[in-house]
Design a protein around this motif. Structure first.
Motif, PDB file in Angstrom:
ATOM      1  N   PRO A 143       0.810  -1.221   0.000  1.00 47.96           N
ATOM      2  CA  PRO A 143       0.000   0.000   0.000  1.00 47.96           C
ATOM      3  C   PRO A 143       0.841   1.268   0.000  1.00 47.96           C
ATOM      4  CG  PRO A 143       0.025  -0.982   2.181  1.00 47.96           C
ATOM      5  CD  PRO A 143       0.717  -1.952   1.274  1.00 47.96           C
ATOM      6  N   TRP A 144       2.114   1.152   0.408  1.00 43.50           N
ATOM      7  CA  TRP A 144       3.022   2.292   0.409  1.00 43.50           C
ATOM      8  C   TRP A 144       4.042   2.139  -0.710  1.00 43.50           C
ATOM      9  CZ3 TRP A 144       2.986   6.807   3.123  1.00 43.50           C
ATOM     10  CH2 TRP A 144       2.087   6.896   4.195  1.00 43.50           C
ATOM     11  N   LEU A 145       4.117   3.127  -1.572  1.00 45.85           N
ATOM     12  CA  LEU A 145       5.088   3.127  -2.658  1.00 45.85           C
ATOM     13  C   LEU A 145       6.393   3.725  -2.147  1.00 45.85           C
ATOM     14  CD1 LEU A 145       5.440   2.595  -5.724  1.00 45.85           C
ATOM     15  CD2 LEU A 145       4.722   4.962  -6.118  1.00 45.85           C
ATOM     16  N   PRO A 146       7.518   3.010  -2.256  1.00 45.29           N
ATOM     17  CA  PRO A 146       8.764   3.568  -1.745  1.00 45.29           C
ATOM     18  C   PRO A 146       9.193   4.815  -2.516  1.00 45.29           C
ATOM     19  CG  PRO A 146       9.184   1.555  -2.959  1.00 45.29           C
ATOM     20  CD  PRO A 146       7.707   1.657  -2.808  1.00 45.29           C
ATOM     21  N   VAL A 147       9.809   5.721  -1.805  1.00 43.65           N
ATOM     22  CA  VAL A 147      10.323   6.950  -2.409  1.00 43.65           C
ATOM     23  C   VAL A 147      11.676   6.652  -3.050  1.00 43.65           C
ATOM     24  CG1 VAL A 147      11.154   9.284  -1.929  1.00 43.65           C
ATOM     25  CG2 VAL A 147       9.150   8.388  -0.718  1.00 43.65           C
ATOM     26  N   VAL A 148      11.903   7.185  -4.247  1.00 43.53           N
ATOM     27  CA  VAL A 148      13.233   7.149  -4.856  1.00 43.53           C
ATOM     28  C   VAL A 148      13.744   8.580  -4.846  1.00 43.53           C
ATOM     29  CG1 VAL A 148      14.609   6.620  -6.894  1.00 43.53           C
ATOM     30  CG2 VAL A 148      12.671   5.159  -6.298  1.00 43.53           C
ATOM     31  N   ALA A 149      14.776   8.827  -4.047  1.00 42.77           N
ATOM     32  CA  ALA A 149      15.294  10.181  -3.865  1.00 42.77           C
ATOM     33  C   ALA A 149      16.232  10.551  -5.022  1.00 42.77           C
ATOM     34  CB  ALA A 149      16.016  10.287  -2.529  1.00 42.77           C
TER      35      ALA A 149
END
Length: 244
Positions: A143-149
């Motif tokens: 349900p949570w999309l990981p952040v790509v910094a």
């Protein structure tokens, strides 16, 4: 088999919606969902909805929402600083780390990275990481999309500042005496894990990270590839933090 998950910009506020665009095409044309089949919708920020297909169009689905949910963000938050790797090794790492639950991935321009992200090439490479993370999150029903910094990547100095503000930070290093399996972990805040590129982490980088508060650790006697070290370490953390 669990219902497939599709990412949407915003969950429906009513009881029905039309799933169109790339996700609708994938659902209707690629996965060939049919009337009566169940699917999951997620906004990538914890919100979810279970729905049933009511009608199938050309690259679209009309769905009826049957339930809604929300998953809290995991605590502590786990961030992996991934040294940029050549070929598809970086994307393989992003895919696997997303599947096991990483919260953020930071592309790191390490001094020993064979591949350097510069200009438009760097932007395209980072976009591939974002797309890879998105597809892996769908596969894993996250349900949570990981952040790509990164814009598109981060320097050693920027990574050191990130480490200094973390609740705990670890650098995977084959010569470390301490093990990640026994390292003290925080209950809240951010855990930063640094994974070097193919050529490893340079002594000056290791010193900079240690000065910022990171602790060198190892996983075991084997030296892992950059594409597998992060997922192995995340598996350890997921178990020790009670995520698994």
């Amino acid at each position: 088999m669990s219902a497939p998950l599709f990412l949407v910009e915003a969950l429906p506020t009513g009881d029905t919606m039309t799933l169109d665009g790339p996700e609708g095409h994938h659902a209707a044309t690629v996965q060939r969902l049919r009337v009566g089949e169940e699917l999951l919708l997620a906004d990538g920020r914890g919100g979810t909805a279970t729905a049933v297909v009511a009608a199938v169009g050309r690259g679209t689905l009309d769905v009826t929402v049957t339930s809604r949910g929300y998953a809290d963000a995991a605590v502590p938050r786990v961030v992996v600083v991934q040294g940029i790797a050549k070929g598809d090794r970086g994307e393989l790492a992003v895919q696997a780390m997303t599947e096991v639950g990483v919260d953020e991935i930071v592309p790191w321009a390490a001094s020993r990275s064979v591949t350097q992200w510069r200009g438009d090439r760097g932007v395209r490479a980072r976009d591939k990481w974002v797309a890879t993370a998105r597809e892996a999150a769908k596969q894993a029903r996250r349900p949570w999309l990981p952040v790509v910094a990164g814009a598109p990547d981060e320097s050693t100095a920027t990574v050191a500042r990130r480490i200094a503000g973390a609740a705990a930070a670890f650098v995977l290093h084959e010569e470390a005496d301490d093990r990640l399996t026994t390292a003290e972990l925080p209950d809240t805040g951010e855990v930063v894990l640094v994974v070097g590129p193919e050529g490893g982490i340079a002594p000056a980088e290791l010193t900079a990270f240690a000065d910022a508060g990171a602790r060198p650790v190892r996983l075991g006697p084997s030296v892992l590839r950059t594409s597998t070290a992060g997922v192995a370490a995340l598996s350890v953390l997921a178990t020790r933090l009670g995520r698994w």
